[in-house]
Design an enzyme around this catalytic site. Structure first.
Site, short mmCIF file in Angstrom:
data_model
loop_
_atom_site.label_atom_id
_atom_site.label_comp_id
_atom_site.label_asym_id
_atom_site.label_seq_id
_atom_site.Cartn_x
_atom_site.Cartn_y
_atom_site.Cartn_z
N ASP A 39 0.85 -1.19 0.00
CA ASP A 39 0.00 0.00 0.00
C ASP A 39 0.89 1.24 0.00
O ASP A 39 1.91 1.30 0.68
CB ASP A 39 -0.91 -0.01 1.24
CG ASP A 39 -2.05 0.98 1.10
OD1 ASP A 39 -3.20 0.55 0.94
OD2 ASP A 39 -1.79 2.21 1.15
N ILE A 40 0.48 2.25 -0.77
CA ILE A 40 1.28 3.47 -0.90
C ILE A 40 1.27 4.28 0.39
O ILE A 40 2.17 5.11 0.62
CB ILE A 40 0.74 4.31 -2.09
CG1 ILE A 40 1.81 5.23 -2.64
CG2 ILE A 40 -0.52 5.07 -1.72
CD1 ILE A 40 1.46 5.85 -3.99
N GLU A 105 -12.44 3.27 -1.26
CA GLU A 105 -12.04 4.42 -2.08
C GLU A 105 -11.67 4.03 -3.50
O GLU A 105 -11.84 4.83 -4.42
CB GLU A 105 -10.87 5.15 -1.41
CG GLU A 105 -11.31 5.83 -0.12
CD GLU A 105 -10.23 6.66 0.54
OE1 GLU A 105 -9.04 6.43 0.22
OE2 GLU A 105 -10.58 7.51 1.35
N HIS A 110 -10.10 -5.11 -3.49
CA HIS A 110 -8.79 -5.32 -2.87
C HIS A 110 -9.00 -5.78 -1.44
O HIS A 110 -9.89 -5.31 -0.75
CB HIS A 110 -7.92 -4.07 -2.90
CG HIS A 110 -8.61 -2.81 -2.47
ND1 HIS A 110 -9.53 -2.17 -3.28
CD2 HIS A 110 -8.54 -2.09 -1.33
CE1 HIS A 110 -9.97 -1.10 -2.65
NE2 HIS A 110 -9.41 -1.03 -1.45
N HIS A 112 -6.96 -5.83 2.07
CA HIS A 112 -5.80 -5.30 2.81
C HIS A 112 -5.27 -6.41 3.72
O HIS A 112 -6.05 -7.08 4.40
CB HIS A 112 -6.21 -4.15 3.72
CG HIS A 112 -6.78 -2.95 3.03
ND1 HIS A 112 -6.06 -1.78 2.85
CD2 HIS A 112 -8.00 -2.72 2.49
CE1 HIS A 112 -6.83 -0.88 2.25
NE2 HIS A 112 -8.01 -1.42 2.01
#
Ligand code: 5GP
Length: 126
Positions: A39-40, A105, A110, A112
């Site tokens: 994750d960014i 978002e 996805h 996590h």
């Protein structure tokens, strides 16, 4: 802004661009079913996102429309990524946000994976 999980798939979403190689990512695992990458904006010492390669908006969309092979490939890949990263002991957390109340978002499914420290209670209490 949170997304509407009933909307059609948007081929310009950020994870579609990552899958096409138009935006760089830090890949931790890839196979025919999934891409897993850091994750960014990590929310834990280890924070990995696992996405299916198919065009699915959300967990709702995926669980309703994906083939058995896609679902098996995705679920096994999530487990593999956590196992390969040594997260099984002492543990990790999975999260899939769906829609507005879930605060999703990015409109491509996805999961996590959070790990690397005790993660505290499951949800913030207000
Ligand atoms: P959501 O709220 O949709 O469940 O989470 C979306 C996640 O995608 C966020 O944790 C956010 O940091 C991550 N993210 C958004 N844009 C990018 C990007 O361009 N690259 C990566 N690696 N992660 C991103």
């Amino acid at each position: 802004m949170a997304i509407d999980p009933t909307q059609p798939y948007d081929d310009d979403n950020i994870f579609a661009k990552i899958l096409r190689g138009e935006i760089p990512n830090k890949t931790v695992y890839e196979d025919e079913w999934v891409l897993a990458f850091h994750d960014i904006n990590p929310q834990a010492p280890e924070h990995v996102l696992v996405i299916p390669k198919g065009r699915y908006v959300s967990w709702d969309d995926f669980s309703a429309k994906a083939s058995d092979a896609e679902i098996a490939g995705f679920v096994r890949a999530v487990g593999h990524v956590a196992r390969a990263a040594g997260m099984v002991e002492p543990g990790y957390r999975l999260l899939a946000n769906v829609g507005q109340h879930g605060h999703q978002e990015v409109p491509h499914l996805h999961v996590h994976i959070f790990a690397g420290k005790p993660l505290g209670p499951m949800l913030m209490r207000s």
